[in-house]
Design a protein around this motif. Sequence first.
Motif, PDB file in Angstrom:
ATOM      1  N   CYS A 168       0.809  -1.236   0.000  1.00 58.26           N
ATOM      2  CA  CYS A 168       0.000   0.000   0.000  1.00 58.26           C
ATOM      3  C   CYS A 168       0.830   1.269   0.000  1.00 58.26           C
ATOM      4  N   THR A 169       2.145   1.151   0.167  1.00 59.12           N
ATOM      5  CA  THR A 169       2.991   2.346   0.305  1.00 59.12           C
ATOM      6  C   THR A 169       4.257   2.173  -0.544  1.00 59.12           C
ATOM      7  N   LEU A 170       4.132   2.424  -1.833  1.00 60.46           N
ATOM      8  CA  LEU A 170       5.247   2.190  -2.768  1.00 60.46           C
ATOM      9  C   LEU A 170       6.499   2.989  -2.415  1.00 60.46           C
ATOM     10  N   GLY A 171       6.365   4.298  -2.162  1.00 58.88           N
ATOM     11  CA  GLY A 171       7.531   5.147  -1.872  1.00 58.88           C
ATOM     12  C   GLY A 171       8.579   5.007  -2.961  1.00 58.88           C
ATOM     13  N   ALA A 172       9.839   4.719  -2.564  1.00 51.64           N
ATOM     14  CA  ALA A 172      10.927   4.601  -3.529  1.00 51.64           C
ATOM     15  C   ALA A 172      10.933   3.248  -4.231  1.00 51.64           C
ATOM     16  N   GLY A 173      10.124   2.320  -3.792  1.00 50.39           N
ATOM     17  CA  GLY A 173       9.937   1.063  -4.519  1.00 50.39           C
ATOM     18  C   GLY A 173      10.842  -0.094  -4.119  1.00 50.39           C
ATOM     19  N   ALA A 174      11.756   0.134  -3.169  1.00 49.47           N
ATOM     20  CA  ALA A 174      12.727  -0.931  -2.843  1.00 49.47           C
ATOM     21  C   ALA A 174      12.040  -2.164  -2.254  1.00 49.47           C
ATOM     22  N   ASP A 175      11.118  -1.973  -1.320  1.00 49.69           N
ATOM     23  CA  ASP A 175      10.433  -3.142  -0.729  1.00 49.69           C
ATOM     24  C   ASP A 175       9.626  -3.881  -1.792  1.00 49.69           C
ATOM     25  N   ALA A 176       8.965  -3.126  -2.670  1.00 52.99           N
ATOM     26  CA  ALA A 176       8.132  -3.767  -3.698  1.00 52.99           C
ATOM     27  C   ALA A 176       8.991  -4.651  -4.615  1.00 52.99           C
ATOM     28  N   ALA A 213       1.274  -2.272  -6.284  1.00 55.92           N
ATOM     29  CA  ALA A 213       1.801  -1.268  -5.355  1.00 55.92           C
ATOM     30  C   ALA A 213       1.036   0.041  -5.504  1.00 55.92           C
ATOM     31  N   LEU A 214       0.638   0.606  -4.366  1.00 53.62           N
ATOM     32  CA  LEU A 214      -0.132   1.857  -4.362  1.00 53.62           C
ATOM     33  C   LEU A 214       0.727   3.008  -3.860  1.00 53.62           C
ATOM     34  N   GLU A 215       0.503   4.181  -4.412  1.00 53.24           N
ATOM     35  CA  GLU A 215       1.186   5.387  -3.936  1.00 53.24           C
ATOM     36  C   GLU A 215       0.211   6.548  -4.077  1.00 53.24           C
ATOM     37  N   SER A 216      -0.075   7.201  -2.941  1.00 54.74           N
ATOM     38  CA  SER A 216      -1.097   8.247  -2.984  1.00 54.74           C
ATOM     39  C   SER A 216      -0.603   9.543  -3.605  1.00 54.74           C
ATOM     40  N   ASN A 217       0.712   9.785  -3.573  1.00 54.52           N
ATOM     41  CA  ASN A 217       1.201  11.005  -4.226  1.00 54.52           C
ATOM     42  C   ASN A 217       1.439  10.711  -5.710  1.00 54.52           C
ATOM     43  N   LEU A 231       2.875  12.268  -8.049  1.00 54.27           N
ATOM     44  CA  LEU A 231       4.197  12.597  -8.605  1.00 54.27           C
ATOM     45  C   LEU A 231       5.206  11.501  -8.263  1.00 54.27           C
ATOM     46  N   ILE A 232       5.132  11.016  -7.017  1.00 53.30           N
ATOM     47  CA  ILE A 232       6.013   9.898  -6.625  1.00 53.30           C
ATOM     48  C   ILE A 232       5.636   8.659  -7.450  1.00 53.30           C
ATOM     49  N   ALA A 233       4.327   8.413  -7.573  1.00 49.06           N
ATOM     50  CA  ALA A 233       3.886   7.242  -8.347  1.00 49.06           C
ATOM     51  C   ALA A 233       4.406   7.334  -9.786  1.00 49.06           C
ATOM     52  N   PHE A 247       1.999  -2.324   4.759  1.00 42.48           N
ATOM     53  CA  PHE A 247       2.065  -0.870   4.926  1.00 42.48           C
ATOM     54  C   PHE A 247       3.443  -0.473   5.459  1.00 42.48           C
ATOM     55  N   ASP A 248       4.019   0.526   4.829  1.00 38.86           N
ATOM     56  CA  ASP A 248       5.242   1.136   5.362  1.00 38.86           C
ATOM     57  C   ASP A 248       5.000   2.642   5.347  1.00 38.86           C
ATOM     58  N   PRO A 249       4.166   3.134   6.270  1.00 37.69           N
ATOM     59  CA  PRO A 249       3.862   4.573   6.252  1.00 37.69           C
ATOM     60  C   PRO A 249       5.092   5.379   6.675  1.00 37.69           C
ATOM     61  N   MET A 250       5.071   6.671   6.404  1.00 36.02           N
ATOM     62  CA  MET A 250       6.189   7.516   6.829  1.00 36.02           C
ATOM     63  C   MET A 250       6.259   7.428   8.356  1.00 36.02           C
ATOM     64  N   ALA A 293      13.851  14.416  -0.520  1.00 33.79           N
ATOM     65  CA  ALA A 293      12.952  14.687  -1.645  1.00 33.79           C
ATOM     66  C   ALA A 293      11.689  13.858  -1.503  1.00 33.79           C
ATOM     67  N   LEU A 294      11.827  12.611  -1.044  1.00 30.89           N
ATOM     68  CA  LEU A 294      10.639  11.771  -0.844  1.00 30.89           C
ATOM     69  C   LEU A 294       9.797  12.343   0.291  1.00 30.89           C
ATOM     70  N   ARG A 295      10.443  12.696   1.388  1.00 25.86           N
ATOM     71  CA  ARG A 295       9.704  13.235   2.538  1.00 25.86           C
ATOM     72  C   ARG A 295       8.951  14.511   2.170  1.00 25.86           C
ATOM     73  N   MET A 316       2.124  12.082   4.551  1.00 27.76           N
ATOM     74  CA  MET A 316       2.656  11.889   5.906  1.00 27.76           C
ATOM     75  C   MET A 316       1.611  11.363   6.891  1.00 27.76           C
ATOM     76  N   ARG A 317       0.381  11.102   6.417  1.00 27.09           N
ATOM     77  CA  ARG A 317      -0.672  10.682   7.348  1.00 27.09           C
ATOM     78  C   ARG A 317      -0.324   9.370   8.037  1.00 27.09           C
ATOM     79  N   ALA A 318      -0.733   9.282   9.290  1.00 27.91           N
ATOM     80  CA  ALA A 318      -0.564   8.018  10.012  1.00 27.91           C
ATOM     81  C   ALA A 318      -1.626   7.044   9.509  1.00 27.91           C
TER      82      ALA A 318
HETATM   83  C1  LIG Z   1       8.154   5.204   3.902  1.00 26.59           C
HETATM   84  S1  LIG Z   1       7.605   5.370   2.258  1.00 26.59           S
HETATM   85  C2  LIG Z   1       7.593   3.695   1.683  1.00 26.59           C
HETATM   86  C3  LIG Z   1       8.955   3.193   1.347  1.00 26.59           C
HETATM   87  C4  LIG Z   1       8.933   1.894   0.587  1.00 26.59           C
HETATM   88  N1  LIG Z   1       8.495   0.793   1.423  1.00 26.59           N
HETATM   89  C5  LIG Z   1      10.284   1.607  -0.032  1.00 26.59           C
HETATM   90  O1  LIG Z   1      10.806   0.490   0.112  1.00 26.59           O
HETATM   91  O2  LIG Z   1      10.820   2.518  -0.683  1.00 26.59           O
HETATM   92  C6  LIG Z   1       5.877   5.680   2.392  1.00 26.59           C
HETATM   93  C7  LIG Z   1       5.218   6.008   1.070  1.00 26.59           C
HETATM   94  O3  LIG Z   1       3.826   5.706   1.159  1.00 26.59           O
HETATM   95  C8  LIG Z   1       3.049   6.764   0.651  1.00 26.59           C
HETATM   96  N2  LIG Z   1       1.772   6.738   1.393  1.00 26.59           N
HETATM   97  C9  LIG Z   1       1.550   7.155   2.657  1.00 26.59           C
HETATM   98  N3  LIG Z   1       0.270   6.967   3.005  1.00 26.59           N
HETATM   99  C10 LIG Z   1      -0.348   6.397   1.927  1.00 26.59           C
HETATM  100  C11 LIG Z   1      -1.683   5.958   1.669  1.00 26.59           C
HETATM  101  N4  LIG Z   1      -2.645   6.085   2.578  1.00 26.59           N
HETATM  102  N5  LIG Z   1      -1.952   5.411   0.464  1.00 26.59           N
HETATM  103  C12 LIG Z   1      -0.994   5.276  -0.476  1.00 26.59           C
HETATM  104  N6  LIG Z   1       0.290   5.686  -0.287  1.00 26.59           N
HETATM  105  C13 LIG Z   1       0.616   6.233   0.895  1.00 26.59           C
HETATM  106  C14 LIG Z   1       3.885   8.010   0.910  1.00 26.59           C
HETATM  107  O4  LIG Z   1       3.541   9.057   0.007  1.00 26.59           O
HETATM  108  C15 LIG Z   1       5.307   7.483   0.717  1.00 26.59           C
HETATM  109  O5  LIG Z   1       5.734   7.629  -0.602  1.00 26.59           O
END
Ligand SMILES: C[S@@+](CC[C@H](N)C(=O)[O-])C[C@H]1O[C@@H](n2cnc3c(N)ncnc32)[C@H](O)[C@@H]1O
Length: 265
Positions: free
Chosen positions: A111-119, A134-138, A140-142, A190-193, A206-208, A213-215
């Motif tokens: 649910c939290t793609l971010g930089a994509g390493a875990d995926a 893999a989902l990414e809510s931003n 631009l990051i997606a 989930f790997d939220p910020m 840049a990612l931050r 940032m929502r919990a």
């Molecule tokens: C800590 S990073 C994930 C890092 C990732 N696991 C990796 O290996 O690079 C968290 C990512 O999840 C996204 N995110 C946070 N809350 C989200 C949500 N509710 N739905 C989708 N993406 C979300 C953030 O924008 C951020 O890019």
Amino acid sequence: MTAEIDAVVTTVRRGHRFAEANRRLAAETAARLGIPNVPRGNDSLDDLRARCGVRNVLVARNGRLTLDTPSGALFFHPGMSHLRIKNLTRGQGDHLVAALALSEGMRVLDCTLGAGADAIVESYAVGETGRVTALESNPLIAAVIGDGLAHAAGDNYEMHAAMRRIAVHAADALTYLREQPDGSFDVVYFDPMFRRPLHESAGMNALRASADMRALTPETVAAAYRVARRRVVMKERRGSGEFERLGFSEVVGGRYSRVAYGVMT
Ligand SMILES: C[S@@+](CC[C@H](N)C(=O)[O-])C[C@H]1O[C@@H](n2cnc3c(N)ncnc32)[C@H](O)[C@@H]1O
């Protein structure tokens, strides 16, 4: 919704050898995100930001997308996934793969793609018969990480193939989960910020700066539990109160690692 994206897309300056590929990528990205495609001319990115009244600029460079933010640039880089895949091939294991209990053929919703390493590591672990969504809510990051996973070269064949198999959606986790049937994935991750960052790094800045940032909410975890056939996993700082708050009673991970994984089965 796309009208809210605070960005334009452009290319590197004129006279670059990937000029045609860059122009095509910029046009496709602008159409997909519904943002302006702005000719770069000889402007600096700061000039362009001022001229267009935006904070972020997606730049097509060497046929790849990068995101220029006031806090630095975000570009796709496989990060530690190369080393982690190497460890897996040597039978040394990986804490995330263990926490998710991944095996060949499983369906993963990250649910939290971010930089994509875990995926990438998940995709390698479930193999050709598995599936990683893999989902990414931003958006631009997606766009940047989705472009990298689809087009950048992996360090070796296994990693390259694992990258290509990941399906990226620019979507909020809860919104997406609500639309999925019960048990339609084996695991949801989930790997939220982190509430408090572990360390600062140029790439992470840049990612931050752009990240959601929502919990995580109990509602999202409950939706994930319904959709996951086997387990829901969340990564957080070791000792974080988030595990208890969200009902992850089992916490696993490396003994000396600063992060841990909450597991709900
Ligand atoms: C800590 S990073 C994930 C890092 C990732 N696991 C990796 O290996 O690079 C968290 C990512 O999840 C996204 N995110 C946070 N809350 C989200 C949500 N509710 N739905 C989708 N993406 C979300 C953030 O924008 C951020 O890019």
